[in-house]
Each structure stands twice: as C-alpha cells, then as structure tokens.
Design a protein around this motif. Structure first.
Motif, PDB file in Angstrom:
ATOM      1  N   LEU A 150       0.876  -1.155  -0.095  1.00 52.97           N
ATOM      2  CA  LEU A 150      -0.289  -0.102  -0.283  1.00 52.97           C
ATOM      3  C   LEU A 150       1.108   1.257   0.095  1.00 52.97           C
ATOM      4  O   LEU A 150       1.744   1.846   0.718  1.00 52.97           O
ATOM      5  N   ILE A 151       0.691   2.306  -0.669  1.00 52.85           N
ATOM      6  CA  ILE A 151       1.390   3.494  -0.755  1.00 52.85           C
ATOM      7  C   ILE A 151       0.757   4.509  -0.317  1.00 52.85           C
ATOM      8  O   ILE A 151      -0.843   5.159  -0.955  1.00 52.85           O
ATOM      9  N   ALA A 197      -2.911  -5.976   2.366  1.00 50.13           N
ATOM     10  CA  ALA A 197      -1.078  -5.353   2.342  1.00 50.13           C
ATOM     11  C   ALA A 197      -0.483  -6.017   3.046  1.00 50.13           C
ATOM     12  O   ALA A 197      -0.916  -6.014   4.117  1.00 50.13           O
ATOM     13  N   ASP A 198       0.987  -6.457   3.482  1.00 48.23           N
ATOM     14  CA  ASP A 198       1.274  -6.996   4.152  1.00 48.23           C
ATOM     15  C   ASP A 198       2.496  -5.675   4.476  1.00 48.23           C
ATOM     16  O   ASP A 198       3.440  -5.540   5.191  1.00 48.23           O
ATOM     17  N   ALA A 199       2.491  -4.235   3.150  1.00 43.98           N
ATOM     18  CA  ALA A 199       3.909  -3.316   3.097  1.00 43.98           C
ATOM     19  C   ALA A 199       2.694  -1.966   2.980  1.00 43.98           C
ATOM     20  O   ALA A 199       1.749  -2.332   2.286  1.00 43.98           O
ATOM     21  N   ILE A 200       3.785  -1.130   3.814  1.00 44.47           N
ATOM     22  CA  ILE A 200       2.871   0.062   3.755  1.00 44.47           C
ATOM     23  C   ILE A 200       4.750   1.301   3.018  1.00 44.47           C
ATOM     24  O   ILE A 200       5.169   1.042   3.911  1.00 44.47           O
ATOM     25  N   HIS A 201       4.384   1.806   1.780  1.00 40.20           N
ATOM     26  CA  HIS A 201       5.131   3.357   1.684  1.00 40.20           C
ATOM     27  C   HIS A 201       4.818   4.574   1.650  1.00 40.20           C
ATOM     28  O   HIS A 201       3.631   4.293   0.878  1.00 40.20           O
ATOM     29  N   VAL A 226       8.250   0.140   4.710  1.00 41.11           N
ATOM     30  CA  VAL A 226       9.132   0.995   4.402  1.00 41.11           C
ATOM     31  C   VAL A 226       9.973   2.172   4.513  1.00 41.11           C
ATOM     32  O   VAL A 226       9.820   3.197   3.660  1.00 41.11           O
ATOM     33  N   GLY A 227      11.103   1.787   5.445  1.00 41.42           N
ATOM     34  CA  GLY A 227      11.056   3.689   5.879  1.00 41.42           C
ATOM     35  C   GLY A 227      12.548   2.903   7.286  1.00 41.42           C
ATOM     36  O   GLY A 227      12.283   1.941   6.958  1.00 41.42           O
TER      37      GLY A 227
END
Length: 629
Positions: A6-7, A75-79, A103-104
């Motif tokens: 997910l962005i 979703a398994d990640a967030i950017h 993601v950071g």
C-alpha cells in the motif's frame, strides 16, 4: 519479499513506486481522497481505497485510516513516499504494531534526526562537522542574543523542529535580532508547535550539498555519492544535479564518509539523505562543509542519483524492508556521467510564482526521463503541492546533461495551466550556472531578470499572424476577420494584422520571407483563441478584441480571481483613485496569500467582493477604469 504494497501517498511519487513494484511482481494498493478519485496513481494501482475528503488533514494525514485500508486489502507493507507521513515516527510505530512492514527507517532513527538541535549534538559526537553556532537549552532572549553576538553577524535563527524553509530568519545586524527572533518563534509555533530555536553562523557563499545514504538491517551502510541542490527559491529546491560541480575526489571522499558516519550514528536502515551546507567562497573544501540535517525518507531529487549509479532506489527500499541485505557493496558503486533534474510546477513565475490550477487540456512532456503523476485530461488540484512533473536528463558530462534538460524544458506544452518551464530554461541557460558558479542565493540575486515575463519571438508573431489570416475561421473571428483572407500571396510587405497576445495588443507586419513559414509551433484552438508554445512559454493569441470581440483582460482593468480562494482583505472602496501596482485586495488560496494589484492608474469603477467572501477561479472581483490623460 513483500507481496502487496500500500502506498500512503499520491501523485508523482505514488506512480513512481507503483512502476518499480510492478516490475518486481509486487501488487499495489493506492489510497485517494475525493479530489484524487480519478487520479493517475489510482488508475495505475492494482487496487484503490478511498480514505476521505480532499484536504490532506482529512485523508492522507490520517494514519489510522491508511492502516485500515492496508488491512482491508490484505497488504503486507506500507510505503510512505515523501511528504505527508513519511517522517512521522508515531505512524511508523503504528504500522509496525499492526503487523505490517514499514518501508522506511526505524521510528527511533526518525526521532533521532527529527529535532535539529539534538541531531547536531549527535553528529558532533559522531565526528561529523557541523556549522558553528549555539544549540543550548537556555532559550531566553538574552542568552540567544549574547550567543548571536559572540558568533558574529550575519547569523541564522532556525526552529529546532523546522523544515521546508519555515522557521528560519537571517539576521544581518545586532539591532534586528530581537524582532527576528520573535518572528521566527511565532512561525515555528504555528507550523510545528515548538518555538525553540538554534543559532548558526551564516555562510556567505553557501552551496547545498547532500549525500544519499542507504542502510540495511544487517549493519551495512553505503553512500551513493552526492547531489548539488543549490538552486533554490525560498529554501525550496528547483534544480538538482549529481555529482556536484567542482567536487574533487578528496572532498567527495570526506563528505561521503561523514554522511556514512551520520547514518551509522542513528543505526539507520533504508534510504536517507544527509544534507550539508558548504562555504564555497574558495570552492568546495572538506573543511568548509557542515552538517545541516538528515531527511529520513526518499528525496524528491532521488532520480539524479539513480541515473548516475544505475540503481533503482525504490527497489532497494523494498528489498531492505523485506529483510534483504543491500544489493551492492560500497566498492561496487561508481559515478557514471552526469544527471540533472528540474521540478516543473503549475505556477506563473511572472506573477510572483502564483500557483495555477485547472484542467490539463493539452499536455506534452518530452525528455530522457519524466516522472509525473498526471496525464492529459487530468487536473491540477488546489488541495496539494502544484508540482506537475520532474524532468530528468543524463549526459556523459555536465554540459551534455544541461543541454538535454534545457531542450526538455523548452519542449513543455501545457494548456491552460501555466507552468514555470520558461523560467527553468532561463536558469539552465544562465552563463554563471553553466560555469558551475552556484549558491543558494542565485535565484534570489537574479530574480528580477529571471522572472521578467517572456515575450514571443518575431518568428512566433509572424506565424501567429499568418495563421490568423489564412487558417479557416470559426466563431467570432469569422465575421470580423474573414475579409483578411486571400492576402497570403502577393500582399504588400507592410500588411499589418492586429493581435492580442495574452490580452495585450500587438500589431504585426506580415512579410513573405520563408524563414517563418516553417516555424515549429503547436496550436490549441479554443473558440477563436490559439496557443503557441515557444521555449517553455505558452502565448495565447487572438484577433484584436476591437475586431474579434475577445475577452476582457487585466489590460482592460478587470481584476480576475486566478484560482478558487477566500478574500481575506479588501483595501479599497468603489470610487477610490488607485495607482499602478497598488494592492487592491488579498486572496488566500492553496495555503498562500496572493495580493491583487491595480494594473494601471485609475479609479475603482466596480467592487464585487468583500473580506470573507469565497470566490471561484475567473470570478470578476473588481474593475479599474484608466485615468484619463
């Protein structure tokens, strides 16, 4: 490896992340506000979730809603992209607590670099050079004044929680310190909820140099060399390039090593940027480059680093966040050629960089690389940053890269939204810029010349006049100008056509020279008005209003709302005498105040609005009648 991302962002950076994720086989989820329901990043993502109304505070800044969207779509990640929640440690913690991949960098790293005073103290302990100044806890007016006197003027007051140029004041004289301090504190409180400040020695020939760093969870940290971001307007970057002009190998080694020490000092993971200020009065020297701050996220200008290293930094982010080690060691990274980037904004430099919003009816961009979040038919919204695209060029050397970027900026064709493309062309063609004579004050020092309104060339005027005379006519031109047709051949050399260029009257004497017949131009027809593009500027051309019944313009004394907004002050009354340039009223739009002024000496013949009124774009606010001679 991440399977669905997910962005938590929008526009250009969301599209940029989607491009890399798709290439890696990772599914993507976009989030969007009311204003972005049909936005490009929404169309390009595999799935999308609506998260709220148009204002960012009611959508893109609501972390809990974004996390809920990630759970809803599996979703398994967030950017986070950049901006919005990208450097929000609390949001990062919530993402991790929800069982999602962030993601950071680690939240603790974000916090360690979040406050400028604490970050500088940490850098001093790590052996990173910092600008001489004062970082003390004693924030009394008297102590700060005494420290400023000891540092010596000019001195810079900076909000410890500042960013984006807010909460900064340059003080040239001791007598001005107290007033500047209070002004800085008020702005810092309003913007960041923190009125604490630090002091720094003002660098007289400053250049903004930054180093891209990258860390992983296995203790590895590398740098990907430096960027020069000295061309700025009001502390906002305009043009960035890599590597930095005039950077020798020894100085590069010193500054990049300092950047790696800075990242290691906060146990850094992911993409980050260490920003330095350089005293370039004697060129770039290692002993005159000082730490400013760290941006704990991906930077807007990351493409120039990608171009010279042949690295996809977003791919690195996703791999590192998935637990993989850095894809390359330091000795596997090298500089290849030169890259340069320009930020194309929807704004009018000739009108104080007033943001321009509306539909992109005609939209043509060219160049080596274009990173954008819009396409033809989309709109520039009043709710978000008005950046249209990033134009990036690469060359074997700096001159080749600048030539390529200049050509890309010259080729911009956008209508009816105004852009800064012609301003970028002027910057890129400045001899001192070409020679590498850079400083953060470059644009401000040369602003009057750089933002003078563009004027059409003689060739463009000839082409426009000929088009008006010889093209099939429609609309208001037909009845008034049809009799001009048929004069394309064998006409007298001094045959004249009256035009209006952006509302201003121009008389063009047509000739039969072949030089202009092949003039390259793009024409957008709207009623009887055509738009010609030249060197990044758009010129709207119509037959003279006297003949063609065209629209009124500022030349006629009409004061038109340039965008939707709120009238927050009205300085005149109907019947008042005014002089050219006198402020008539102030419009608040896109979080900025815009003064609307009298186009010439005259009298306020009509006043249609009052303080507090909400107005739409192109609303007639007032009319000034010219003074009689």
């Amino acid at each position: 490896m991440i399977t669905k991302l997910l962005i938590a962002n929008r526009g250009e950076i969301a599209c940029r992340i989607i491009r890399t994720a798709r290439g890696m086989g990772i599914a993507t989820v976009a989030v969007y506000s009311d204003a972005d329901a049909r936005a490009l990043h929404v169309r390009r993502a595999d799935e999308a979730v609506h998260i709220g109304p148009s204002p960012a505070a009611e959508s893109y800044l609501l972390g809990d809603r974004i996390i809920a969207a990630a759970r809803e779509k599996g979703a398994d990640a967030i950017h986070p992209g950049y901006g919005f929640l990208s450097e929000n440690a609390d949001f990062a913690r919530k993402v991790i607590a929800a069982g999602l991949i962030w993601v950071g960098p680690k939240p603790e790293s974000i916090e360690a670099m979040g406050l400028k005073d604490a970050a500088k103290e940490r850098m001093i302990a790590a052996g990173v050079p910092v600008t001489p100044g004062y970082l003390g806890d004693d924030q009394s007016d008297a102590r700060l004044k005494a420290e400023a006197d000891a540092i010596g003027y000019p001195v810079l007051i900076k909000a410890v929680a500042g960013g984006g140029g807010k909460g900064m004041r340059k003080v040239d004289d001791a007598a001005d310190f107290d007033a500047m301090l209070q002004s800085c504190r008020r702005e810092a409180t309003a913007s960041f909820g923190n009125d604490q400040v630090l002091l720094e020695k003002w660098i007289t020939s400053p250049r903004h140099i930054e180093v891209q760093v990258f860390g992983d969870a296995h203790g590895n940290v590398v740098h990907l060399f430096e960027r020069d971001c000295s061309l700025q307007r009001r502390h906002q970057k305009v043009i960035e390039e890599a590597p930095a002009p005039g950077m020798d190998a020894a100085t590069r080694e010193a500054i990049c090593a300092a950047a790696v020490r800075a990242a290691k000092a906060v146990d850094y993971e992911g993409a980050g940027t260490i920003e330095f200020i350089a005293d370039a009065s004697e060129g770039l020297r290692a002993d005159r480059i000082f730490f400013m701050e760290m941006n704990t996220r991906l930077q807007v200008e990351h493409p120039v680093t990608e171009e010279i290293t042949r690295v996809d930094l977003v791919e690195w982010q996703l791999r590192v966040a998935s637990g993989e080690p850095l894809p390359r060691r330091q000795d596997e990274l090298a500089i290849n050629g030169h890259a340069i980037e320009a930020r194309l904004y929807a704004e009018d430099p000739a009108k104080g960089f007033l943001p321009s919003i509306g539909p992109l009816d005609h939209f043509v961009l060219a160049g080596d690389r274009v990173d954008t979040g819009v396409e033809e038919g989309d709109e520039i919204s009043p709710f978000y940053d008005p950046m249209v695209a990033k134009l990036i060029a690469w060359g074997d050397d700096r001159e080749e890269a600048i030539d390529a970027l200049s050509e890309a900026c010259r080729s911009v064709e956008i209508e009816p939204v105004r852009t800064n493309a012609w301003f970028l062309v002027r910057l890129l063609e400045e001899p001192s810029f070409r020679n590498g004579d850079l400083s953060t004050g470059f644009i401000g020092d040369n602003q009057d010349r750089l933002i003078a309104p563009p004027t059409p060339s003689a060739d463009l005027l000839q082409a426009a006049a000929d088009e008006l005379v010889t093209a099939p006519l429609a609309g208001p031109h037909r009845s008034m100008l049809q009799t001009l047709r048929g004069f394309r051949l064998n006409r007298e050399p001094d045959y004249a056509v009256r035009l209006r260029i952006d509302g201003e009257p121009v008389t063009v004497e047509l000739d039969d020279a072949d030089v202009w017949r092949g003039y390259a131009r793009t024409i957008v027809t709207d009623g009887g008005t055509q738009t010609f593009f030249e060197d990044g500027a758009a010129f709207r051309v119509a037959g003279d209003r006297h003949y063609a019944g065209g629209h009124h313009s500022a030349h006629d004394g009409e004061i038109i709302a340039p965008m939707p907004g709120k009238v927050i002050a009205v300085d005149v009354a109907q019947g008042d005498a005014v002089t050219a340039g006198q402020r008539l009223m102030v419009l608040e739009a896109m979080k900025m105040e815009h003064a609307l002024t009298a186009p010439f000496d005259g009298t306020v013949a009509e006043l249609s609005v009052g303080a507090g009124d909400q107005v739409q774009v192109e609303t007639r606010l007032a009319v000034v009648e010219a003074a009689t001679q």
